[in-house]
Scaffold this motif. Structure first.
Motif, mmCIF file in Angstrom:
data_model
loop_
_atom_site.group_PDB
_atom_site.id
_atom_site.type_symbol
_atom_site.label_atom_id
_atom_site.label_comp_id
_atom_site.label_asym_id
_atom_site.label_seq_id
_atom_site.Cartn_x
_atom_site.Cartn_y
_atom_site.Cartn_z
ATOM 1 N N ARG A 15 0.831 -1.204 0.000
ATOM 2 C CA ARG A 15 0.000 0.000 0.000
ATOM 3 C C ARG A 15 0.859 1.245 0.000
ATOM 4 O O ARG A 15 1.934 1.283 0.596
ATOM 5 C CB ARG A 15 -0.909 0.011 1.236
ATOM 6 C CG ARG A 15 -2.112 -0.860 1.025
ATOM 7 C CD ARG A 15 -2.984 -0.899 2.259
ATOM 8 N NE ARG A 15 -2.991 -2.284 2.705
ATOM 9 C CZ ARG A 15 -2.422 -2.729 3.813
ATOM 10 N NH1 ARG A 15 -1.854 -1.926 4.640
ATOM 11 N NH2 ARG A 15 -2.444 -3.987 4.120
ATOM 12 N N ARG A 16 0.363 2.281 -0.649
ATOM 13 C CA ARG A 16 1.124 3.527 -0.754
ATOM 14 C C ARG A 16 1.278 4.206 0.604
ATOM 15 O O ARG A 16 2.307 4.811 0.888
ATOM 16 C CB ARG A 16 0.422 4.459 -1.743
ATOM 17 C CG ARG A 16 1.243 5.682 -2.092
ATOM 18 C CD ARG A 16 0.655 6.403 -3.279
ATOM 19 N NE ARG A 16 1.381 7.633 -3.542
ATOM 20 C CZ ARG A 16 1.090 8.447 -4.527
ATOM 21 N NH1 ARG A 16 0.106 8.164 -5.345
ATOM 22 N NH2 ARG A 16 1.781 9.542 -4.700
ATOM 23 N N THR A 17 0.273 4.088 1.457
ATOM 24 C CA THR A 17 0.388 4.698 2.784
ATOM 25 C C THR A 17 1.481 4.018 3.604
ATOM 26 O O THR A 17 2.204 4.683 4.346
ATOM 27 C CB THR A 17 -0.946 4.640 3.544
ATOM 28 O OG1 THR A 17 -1.410 3.299 3.594
ATOM 29 C CG2 THR A 17 -1.989 5.500 2.875
ATOM 30 N N VAL A 18 1.622 2.703 3.461
ATOM 31 C CA VAL A 18 2.679 1.972 4.164
ATOM 32 C C VAL A 18 4.043 2.383 3.606
ATOM 33 O O VAL A 18 5.010 2.563 4.359
ATOM 34 C CB VAL A 18 2.463 0.450 4.051
ATOM 35 C CG1 VAL A 18 3.608 -0.315 4.678
ATOM 36 C CG2 VAL A 18 1.145 0.058 4.688
ATOM 37 N N ALA A 19 4.138 2.568 2.301
ATOM 38 C CA ALA A 19 5.376 3.029 1.680
ATOM 39 C C ALA A 19 5.720 4.436 2.172
ATOM 40 O O ALA A 19 6.889 4.733 2.452
ATOM 41 C CB ALA A 19 5.235 3.015 0.161
ATOM 42 N N ASN A 20 4.713 5.275 2.294
ATOM 43 C CA ASN A 20 4.918 6.635 2.789
ATOM 44 C C ASN A 20 5.437 6.613 4.227
ATOM 45 O O ASN A 20 6.362 7.352 4.576
ATOM 46 C CB ASN A 20 3.592 7.397 2.710
ATOM 47 C CG ASN A 20 3.788 8.878 2.614
ATOM 48 O OD1 ASN A 20 4.737 9.410 3.144
ATOM 49 N ND2 ASN A 20 2.871 9.538 1.936
ATOM 50 N N GLU A 21 4.870 5.753 5.071
ATOM 51 C CA GLU A 21 5.306 5.640 6.463
ATOM 52 C C GLU A 21 6.731 5.102 6.554
ATOM 53 O O GLU A 21 7.508 5.535 7.407
ATOM 54 C CB GLU A 21 4.349 4.742 7.242
ATOM 55 C CG GLU A 21 2.973 5.354 7.445
ATOM 56 C CD GLU A 21 1.945 4.364 7.956
ATOM 57 O OE1 GLU A 21 2.300 3.181 8.180
ATOM 58 O OE2 GLU A 21 0.786 4.779 8.124
ATOM 59 N N ALA A 22 7.086 4.166 5.690
ATOM 60 C CA ALA A 22 8.450 3.621 5.689
ATOM 61 C C ALA A 22 9.460 4.706 5.319
ATOM 62 O O ALA A 22 10.539 4.785 5.914
ATOM 63 C CB ALA A 22 8.553 2.444 4.719
ATOM 64 N N CYS A 23 9.110 5.552 4.372
ATOM 65 C CA CYS A 23 9.994 6.655 3.980
ATOM 66 C C CYS A 23 10.136 7.660 5.124
ATOM 67 O O CYS A 23 11.241 8.126 5.410
ATOM 68 C CB CYS A 23 9.454 7.357 2.741
ATOM 69 S SG CYS A 23 9.485 6.337 1.263
ATOM 70 N N ASP A 24 9.036 7.988 5.773
ATOM 71 C CA ASP A 24 9.067 8.946 6.880
ATOM 72 C C ASP A 24 9.885 8.420 8.057
ATOM 73 O O ASP A 24 10.507 9.200 8.773
ATOM 74 C CB ASP A 24 7.646 9.278 7.348
ATOM 75 C CG ASP A 24 6.871 10.098 6.322
ATOM 76 O OD1 ASP A 24 7.520 10.677 5.417
ATOM 77 O OD2 ASP A 24 5.633 10.147 6.424
ATOM 78 N N ALA A 25 9.899 7.102 8.246
ATOM 79 C CA ALA A 25 10.644 6.494 9.352
ATOM 80 C C ALA A 25 12.125 6.345 9.025
ATOM 81 O O ALA A 25 12.902 5.918 9.874
ATOM 82 C CB ALA A 25 10.036 5.137 9.700
ATOM 83 N N GLY A 26 12.523 6.655 7.789
ATOM 84 C CA GLY A 26 13.925 6.560 7.407
ATOM 85 C C GLY A 26 14.377 5.163 7.052
ATOM 86 O O GLY A 26 15.573 4.868 7.054
ATOM 87 N N ARG A 27 13.435 4.277 6.731
ATOM 88 C CA ARG A 27 13.783 2.898 6.396
ATOM 89 C C ARG A 27 14.035 2.694 4.911
ATOM 90 O O ARG A 27 14.316 1.575 4.492
ATOM 91 C CB ARG A 27 12.671 1.956 6.867
ATOM 92 C CG ARG A 27 12.529 1.928 8.384
ATOM 93 C CD ARG A 27 11.656 0.792 8.858
ATOM 94 N NE ARG A 27 10.459 0.639 8.078
ATOM 95 C CZ ARG A 27 9.224 0.869 8.521
ATOM 96 N NH1 ARG A 27 9.049 1.307 9.736
ATOM 97 N NH2 ARG A 27 8.198 0.685 7.745
ATOM 98 N N VAL A 28 13.935 3.760 4.105
ATOM 99 C CA VAL A 28 14.177 3.666 2.668
ATOM 100 C C VAL A 28 15.324 4.605 2.305
ATOM 101 O O VAL A 28 15.278 5.798 2.605
ATOM 102 C CB VAL A 28 12.914 4.030 1.856
ATOM 103 C CG1 VAL A 28 13.187 3.907 0.378
ATOM 104 C CG2 VAL A 28 11.743 3.148 2.259
ATOM 105 N N LEU A 29 16.354 4.046 1.662
ATOM 106 C CA LEU A 29 17.490 4.832 1.200
ATOM 107 C C LEU A 29 17.522 4.804 -0.319
ATOM 108 O O LEU A 29 17.295 3.763 -0.925
ATOM 109 C CB LEU A 29 18.809 4.262 1.728
ATOM 110 C CG LEU A 29 18.967 4.095 3.235
ATOM 111 C CD1 LEU A 29 20.306 3.452 3.551
ATOM 112 C CD2 LEU A 29 18.859 5.433 3.930
#
Length: 79
Positions: A15-29
């Protein structure tokens, strides 16, 4: 294309909201740097996504707005 939308369209994250939360948490580089959900993704970028204890490293091969489920895996390559 936005990073959060790319993660959803390529079906790396459901889900896009889960992807958005992962980015906000700094888990995506992206290319070794923490990325916001609004960052533009282009072919050749290298992504690192942390799923709990596991880290997935992928290279962006293709960017498309819509993709069928069978073709979603062709959008990236695991490193």
């Amino acid at each position: 294309m936005r990073l959060d939308k790319y993660l959803k369209v390529s079906r790396i994250i459901k889900r896009r909201t889960v992807a958005n939360e992962a980015c906000d948490a700094g888990r995506v580089l992206v290319n070794g740097q923490p990325a916001k959900a609004s960052r533009d993704i282009k072919p050749g970028d290298k992504l690192e996504i942390q799923f709990g204890q596991r880290t997935v490293k992928i290279e962006v091969l293709n960017v498309a707005d819509t993709v069928k489920k069978e073709a979603a895996a062709d959008m990236y390559r695991e490193i």
